[in-house]
Enzyme design. Structure first.
Site, PDB file in Angstrom:
ATOM      1  N   GLY A  20      35.378  43.340  39.205  1.00 42.10           N
ATOM      2  CA  GLY A  20      35.352  44.767  38.065  1.00 42.10           C
ATOM      3  C   GLY A  20      34.749  45.703  39.421  1.00 42.10           C
ATOM      4  O   GLY A  20      36.523  47.027  39.064  1.00 42.10           O
ATOM      5  N   GLU A  39      26.546  47.671  46.565  1.00 37.87           N
ATOM      6  CA  GLU A  39      26.844  46.226  46.798  1.00 37.87           C
ATOM      7  C   GLU A  39      25.652  46.148  47.681  1.00 37.87           C
ATOM      8  O   GLU A  39      25.366  46.564  48.615  1.00 37.87           O
ATOM      9  CB  GLU A  39      27.741  45.866  47.627  1.00 37.87           C
ATOM     10  CG  GLU A  39      27.948  44.049  47.505  1.00 37.87           C
ATOM     11  CD  GLU A  39      28.015  43.844  46.569  1.00 37.87           C
ATOM     12  OE1 GLU A  39      28.681  44.024  45.333  1.00 37.87           O
ATOM     13  OE2 GLU A  39      26.928  42.764  46.013  1.00 37.87           O
ATOM     14  N   GLY A  90      31.665  37.814  43.812  1.00 35.42           N
ATOM     15  CA  GLY A  90      31.879  36.553  43.430  1.00 35.42           C
ATOM     16  C   GLY A  90      32.855  36.253  44.199  1.00 35.42           C
ATOM     17  O   GLY A  90      32.885  34.216  43.892  1.00 35.42           O
ATOM     18  N   ALA A  95      36.294  29.196  44.097  1.00 37.84           N
ATOM     19  CA  ALA A  95      36.567  28.678  44.241  1.00 37.84           C
ATOM     20  C   ALA A  95      38.270  28.915  44.557  1.00 37.84           C
ATOM     21  O   ALA A  95      39.716  28.345  44.693  1.00 37.84           O
ATOM     22  CB  ALA A  95      36.508  27.889  43.244  1.00 37.84           C
ATOM     23  N   HIS A 477      30.313  31.019  35.426  1.00 36.59           N
ATOM     24  CA  HIS A 477      31.105  31.468  34.603  1.00 36.59           C
ATOM     25  C   HIS A 477      30.234  32.075  33.711  1.00 36.59           C
ATOM     26  O   HIS A 477      30.508  31.582  32.265  1.00 36.59           O
ATOM     27  CB  HIS A 477      31.698  30.622  33.908  1.00 36.59           C
ATOM     28  CG  HIS A 477      32.984  29.931  34.664  1.00 36.59           C
ATOM     29  ND1 HIS A 477      33.995  28.866  34.163  1.00 36.59           N
ATOM     30  CD2 HIS A 477      33.110  30.567  35.935  1.00 36.59           C
ATOM     31  CE1 HIS A 477      34.367  28.662  35.915  1.00 36.59           C
ATOM     32  NE2 HIS A 477      34.194  29.387  36.624  1.00 36.59           N
TER      33      HIS A 477
END
Ligand SMILES: Cc1cc2nc3c(=O)[nH]c(=O)nc-3n(C[C@H](O)[C@H](O)[C@H](O)COP(=O)(O)OP(=O)(O)OC[C@H]3O[C@@H](n4cnc5c(N)ncnc54)[C@H](O)[C@@H]3O)c2cc1C
Ligand code: SF4
Length: 551
Positions: A20, A39, A90, A95, A477
């Protein structure tokens, strides 16, 4: 960057550089705003990424213990939540699986009816997919082939699919690990190297093949003038000049996240703020700001409708396996064993054996002491009957080469609540605690599938130890907590992601998702952020008066 209003350090400050946050930074800077991204995590590249999971201080994020990695793990009563912490959020540890959920998700949860989602979202998924370089996985490793075989054995082979991923792969016939000038953005992006199928995506891609945000959205945002502040944690956000709705702008206070003592406090001002600190990070910050009176108007629905995708992690280990099961990409394929139950074949790179300490024999049964008893009985029985085989199964070395993790996700409705309380175990300060019905840790169908997988591969099926001992499921998640809704009585933001009660304040991250997707969420977070940013006018036309409207 154009100097728009010299009273403010920036036009927008974005908190967090994940999916986002990176979308917001690029789109805002393209619209002519002066943008800063704060960050908490570090910057990563091929030289400082860990080679294996044993390099814990470069993998785990626990700054107070000197660990400054990109992977965080938070244990709550209802779930152990894994999430990223890095420049690129993330995406550094993820993955790379980028799936579109079924249209039915727009008819569940508090966002239903607020927009014509089915008509609007495809264009945003398309943009998100182009930016993240989504393509079908062409590299099937031994673990994917075993998943397919198991699917055939249980009658689900027709649902086997190659994952759609954000990974730069070699063309058919070309050798892997070849570097090319930017293949995605007409030369505006960085050079890229094709995937070497090392299975290391979740340890950070050291080849530059995974399409992480620092190679697309965030890279382009920085090229166009966004300022990224790594290792900078936002601790306060408050409306300026005595206004209580942020109409005069905001003050943002930061500290150096990787420092113990000299925390280098920073003070910045901006006209607008975008919270993009992930579901957990944004909830945590907003709870804290509401509690200390800086943003008292945040909806009382904060922390409600947190979802974890109903996951169970099982797997199989094949000691002495002839093939290297770590080969391929981290999540190469998936299968639906029924309408609601989706299983993906997951792997870690050769040598990343630390996770073996969290795996054990597959154990069925109702969670609680009964299941622990069954686990002990199975373990002792196996040790007595096959001591060498059992010890080889438990030995950490060689685990990643010999094991496949099966990530089972169910698209069933169910949610938790996060509150800001003093936990009885640590009553010295308030923190996020989970409340609600237990999330199931035992999905019988998933266990049956793991057993079949192990039988076909000639190995032993595995469960996650925390699921058995503490009845706590693990999930990568975590979504929701600041959900999109038609009014502050139902959620925290409106369908343009504007925070109810404040001007020029937005949330763009996984916390706004209002339904269980049943698939990995990053593509949806990206697409929703694209949509939210499309409503913000260009800098030259803004009147700095954007506010949520109740539907
Ligand atoms: C091991 C693993 C594998 C995964 N694999 C997949 C996958 O294949 N596909 C998929 O779709 N999803 C996957 N996920 C989930 C995915 O990473 C998340 O859903 C996604 O990153 C969430 O995006 P976001 O924008 O909400 O926030 P994030 O990407 O989590 O970014 C939030 C950022 O905000 C920063 N932050 C937090 N608080 C502050 C603060 N106070 N100040 C400054 N910065 C702050 C954090 O450090 C972080 O970098 C995986 C997750 C993990 C852990
Ligand atoms: S498999 Fe290896 S080379 Fe390919 S994207 Fe993942 S980490 Fe990078």
């Amino acid at each position: 960057m154009p100097l728009r209003d010299p009273k403010f350090d920036f036009d927008f400050i974005v908190i967090g550089s994940g999916f986002g946050g990176s979308v917001s930074a690029l789109r805002l800077v393209e619209k002519g705003y002066r943008v800063a991204v704060m960050e908490m995590g570090r910057r990563w590249n091929a030289d400082n990424l860990p080679r294996t999971s044993w390099s814990i201080h470069r993998w785990f994020w626990r700054p107070k213990l000197g660990m400054h990695g990109f992977f965080n793990m938070r244990v709550f009563r209802h779930a152990t939540i894994f999430h990223g912490c890095a420049v690129g959020g993330g995406s550094i540890t993820y993955a790379g699986t980028l799936l579109t959920p079924p249209d039915s998700v727009w008819e569940a949860g508090s966002w239903t009816g607020l927009a014509d989602w089915r008509a609007e979202m495809p264009q945003h998924y398309q943009t998100a997919s182009r930016m993240l370089g989504v393509t079908e996985n062409k590299i099937l490793g031994p673990a994917d082939r075993l998943l397919k075989q198991t699917g055939e054995a249980v009658g689900s082979s027709q649902t086997f699919y190659h994952t759609r991923v954000g990974i730069f792969q070699a063309r058919e016939g070309d050798s892997p690990n070849q570097t090319f000038p930017d293949p995605f953005f007409g030369g505006a992006g960085p050079p890229r190297t094709t995937c070497a199928a090392c299975g290391g995506c979740m340890m950070g891609c050291r080849y530059g093949a995974k399409n992480t945000l620092d190679l697309n959205y965030l890279y382009l945002a920085e090229e166009r003038g966004a300022a990224v502040f790594p290792e900078t944690k936002v601790v306060d956000v408050k409306p300026l000049a005595g206004t209580n709705d942020g109409s005069a702008g905001y003050e943002i206070n930061t500290v150096k996240s990787t420092a113990w003592v000299r925390r280098e406090p920073g003070r910045f001002t901006s006209r607008g703020v975008v919270f993009s600190a992930s579901s957990l990070g944004t909830m945590e910050l907003l709870f804290c700001l509401r509690e200390n009176g800086l943003l008292p108007g945040i909806s009382a629905r904060l922390g409600k409708h947190v979802r974890t995708n109903s996951e169970s992690i099982i797997g199989a280990r094949i000691p002495g396996c002839a093939e290297d099961l770590s080969q391929g990409i981290a999540i190469g394929s998936g299968i639906y064993i029924d309408k609601h139950t989706h299983i993906e074949a997951v792997r870690y790179p050769n040598g990343a054996d630390l996770l073996s300490l969290l795996t054990t024999f597959l154990t069925d049964g109702r969670p609680g002491p009964q299941r622990i008893g069954l686990w002990l009985k199975n373990g002792i029985g196996s040790l007595l009957r096959h001591p060498i085989k059992t010890l080889r199964l438990l030995c950490p070395w060689g685990w990643a080469r010999e094991a496949t993790i099966l990530l089972c996700m169910q698209a069933v409705e169910g949610h938790l609540e996060m509150r800001w309380e003093r936990p009885w175990l640590w009553p010295f300060c308030k923190m996020l605690v989970s409340r609600g019905d237990k999330v199931q840790t035992y999905i019988p169908k998933a266990n049956e599938f793991a057993r079949k997988f192990a039988q076909i591969a000639g190995g032993t099926a595995m469960s996650m130890l925390p699921e058995i001992l503490f009845d706590i499921p693990g999930t990568a998640h975590c979504i929701g907590g600041c959900v999109i809704a038609g009014s502050p009585d139902r959620g925290v933001v409106d369908d343009h992601h504007r925070v109810f009660g404040y001007r020029n304040m937005y949330i763009c991250d996984g916390s706004v998702l209002a339904a269980n997707l049943g698939v990995n969420p990053s593509l949806t977070i990206t697409a929703l952020a694209e949509r939210a940013m499309s409503f913000i006018p260009p800098a030259a036309q803004t009147d700095w008066n954007d506010m949520a409207r109740a539907a």
